[in-house]
Scaffold this motif. Sequence first.
Motif, PDB file in Angstrom:
ATOM      1  N   PRO A  63     -44.786 -27.027  15.171  1.00  0.00           N
ATOM      2  CA  PRO A  63     -45.647 -26.092  15.912  1.00  0.00           C
ATOM      3  C   PRO A  63     -44.822 -24.968  16.522  1.00  0.00           C
ATOM      4  N   LYS A  64     -45.406 -23.777  16.540  1.00  0.00           N
ATOM      5  CA  LYS A  64     -44.732 -22.624  17.117  1.00  0.00           C
ATOM      6  C   LYS A  64     -45.514 -22.130  18.333  1.00  0.00           C
ATOM      7  N   LEU A  91     -43.053 -30.496  22.878  1.00  0.00           N
ATOM      8  CA  LEU A  91     -43.548 -29.146  23.175  1.00  0.00           C
ATOM      9  C   LEU A  91     -43.193 -28.733  24.601  1.00  0.00           C
ATOM     10  N   LEU A  92     -43.355 -29.633  25.557  1.00  0.00           N
ATOM     11  CA  LEU A  92     -43.071 -29.311  26.954  1.00  0.00           C
ATOM     12  C   LEU A  92     -41.593 -29.001  27.169  1.00  0.00           C
ATOM     13  N   THR A 145     -46.544 -12.989  30.384  1.00  0.00           N
ATOM     14  CA  THR A 145     -47.249 -14.070  29.711  1.00  0.00           C
ATOM     15  C   THR A 145     -48.167 -14.781  30.693  1.00  0.00           C
ATOM     16  N   ALA A 146     -49.429 -14.954  30.295  1.00  0.00           N
ATOM     17  CA  ALA A 146     -50.400 -15.681  31.116  1.00  0.00           C
ATOM     18  C   ALA A 146     -50.518 -17.127  30.641  1.00  0.00           C
ATOM     19  N   PHE A 147     -50.498 -17.315  29.310  1.00  0.00           N
ATOM     20  CA  PHE A 147     -50.562 -18.678  28.793  1.00  0.00           C
ATOM     21  C   PHE A 147     -49.899 -18.760  27.430  1.00  0.00           C
ATOM     22  N   ILE A 148     -49.559 -19.997  27.067  1.00  0.00           N
ATOM     23  CA  ILE A 148     -48.899 -20.274  25.796  1.00  0.00           C
ATOM     24  C   ILE A 148     -49.717 -21.333  25.063  1.00  0.00           C
ATOM     25  N   ILE A 149     -49.994 -21.051  23.803  1.00  0.00           N
ATOM     26  CA  ILE A 149     -50.625 -22.045  22.931  1.00  0.00           C
ATOM     27  C   ILE A 149     -49.656 -22.332  21.793  1.00  0.00           C
ATOM     28  N   PHE A 150     -49.855 -23.439  21.122  1.00  0.00           N
ATOM     29  CA  PHE A 150     -49.008 -23.802  19.996  1.00  0.00           C
ATOM     30  C   PHE A 150     -49.834 -23.822  18.721  1.00  0.00           C
ATOM     31  N   THR A 151     -49.236 -23.378  17.626  1.00  0.00           N
ATOM     32  CA  THR A 151     -49.887 -23.485  16.330  1.00  0.00           C
ATOM     33  C   THR A 151     -49.999 -24.971  15.980  1.00  0.00           C
ATOM     34  N   SER A 152     -50.799 -25.271  14.990  1.00  0.00           N
ATOM     35  CA  SER A 152     -51.064 -26.671  14.641  1.00  0.00           C
ATOM     36  C   SER A 152     -49.844 -27.386  14.081  1.00  0.00           C
ATOM     37  N   GLY A 153     -48.913 -26.667  13.507  1.00  0.00           N
ATOM     38  CA  GLY A 153     -47.754 -27.316  12.912  1.00  0.00           C
ATOM     39  C   GLY A 153     -48.054 -27.914  11.549  1.00  0.00           C
ATOM     40  N   VAL A 207     -47.407 -19.724  34.242  1.00  0.00           N
ATOM     41  CA  VAL A 207     -47.794 -19.584  32.841  1.00  0.00           C
ATOM     42  C   VAL A 207     -48.416 -20.910  32.416  1.00  0.00           C
ATOM     43  N   ALA A 208     -49.678 -20.873  32.022  1.00  0.00           N
ATOM     44  CA  ALA A 208     -50.365 -22.087  31.583  1.00  0.00           C
ATOM     45  C   ALA A 208     -49.904 -22.444  30.174  1.00  0.00           C
ATOM     46  N   LEU A 209     -49.429 -23.653  30.023  1.00  0.00           N
ATOM     47  CA  LEU A 209     -48.970 -24.160  28.736  1.00  0.00           C
ATOM     48  C   LEU A 209     -50.042 -25.124  28.247  1.00  0.00           C
ATOM     49  N   LEU A 210     -50.819 -24.701  27.268  1.00  0.00           N
ATOM     50  CA  LEU A 210     -51.987 -25.456  26.829  1.00  0.00           C
ATOM     51  C   LEU A 210     -51.588 -26.490  25.778  1.00  0.00           C
ATOM     52  N   VAL A 211     -51.756 -27.760  26.134  1.00  0.00           N
ATOM     53  CA  VAL A 211     -51.349 -28.869  25.280  1.00  0.00           C
ATOM     54  C   VAL A 211     -52.601 -29.507  24.684  1.00  0.00           C
ATOM     55  N   ASN A 212     -52.616 -29.687  23.386  1.00  0.00           N
ATOM     56  CA  ASN A 212     -53.751 -30.292  22.702  1.00  0.00           C
ATOM     57  C   ASN A 212     -54.038 -31.666  23.300  1.00  0.00           C
ATOM     58  N   TYR A 213     -55.290 -31.902  23.683  1.00  0.00           N
ATOM     59  CA  TYR A 213     -55.651 -33.151  24.367  1.00  0.00           C
ATOM     60  C   TYR A 213     -55.512 -34.381  23.485  1.00  0.00           C
TER      61      TYR A 213
END
Length: 180
Positions: A174-175, A91-92, A161-169, A75-81
Motif C-alpha cells: 500500500p502507498k 502502515l502506522l 496535509t489534512a489526512f492520509i489514506i493508503f491505496t489497497s496494495g 493529520v488524520a491517518l485513515l486505517v481500513n477498519y
Amino acid sequence: MLFSEIEPCLGQDGAAAIVDSQGSVAYGEFRADVAGFAAHLHNMGLAKGDRVALWGYNSTNWLVAFFAIVRAGGVALLVNYSMGVGDAATLLRTANAHFLICGDNGQTKRREDAMEALADAAGIERSRCVDARGDACKFVDVYAGEGGLAEQRQPNEEADTAFIIFTSGTTSAPKAVCIS
C-alpha cells in the motif's frame, strides 16, 4: 480552511448533521463535540502535523474524531477498519503515527486487546490512545464539556496535509496518499 466549507450549515444548530445507528447529532452539537475533542487531543500533547491513526467503522465518533484531528492541526491517518493488527501496524510505523483512536472494527470484535496490540506493534505510547469502542463511549457525551479549541490551521496553510489514506496494495505494498 476545513470548517469554512461547512460554516453555512452551522447556523442551523438544531438541524441534523449526522444520523447513524446510535441516533442523530445536530450541527450545534457536532461543532461542540469537534471543538471539545480537539481540545482533548491538544491536552494529550497533539502538536501541529502529528499523525493520528483513526481505526474504526464509520460512525458519529469517527466523524467527530476526523474533524477534531484536523481542527487541532493534526493529520488524520485513515486505517481500513478490516485491516489486521500486523498490517495496520506496518502502515502506522510507515506514516510515523504518534496517536491512535480506536473504534469498533473487525479486529476489536474478535480480539479484546486489539487497540493495545496495535499501539504496541506500531510504537505508539498507550497514553496517546483513545478507546472509542462500544456504545459506552460516545464523543458526543464525553468530550463536549472540554471547552473549545480554535481551528489550528490558518488560511495560508491550506496546502498542509489534512489526512492520509493508503491505496489497497493490490499490486504491491500500500502507498500513502496525502490529501490537503
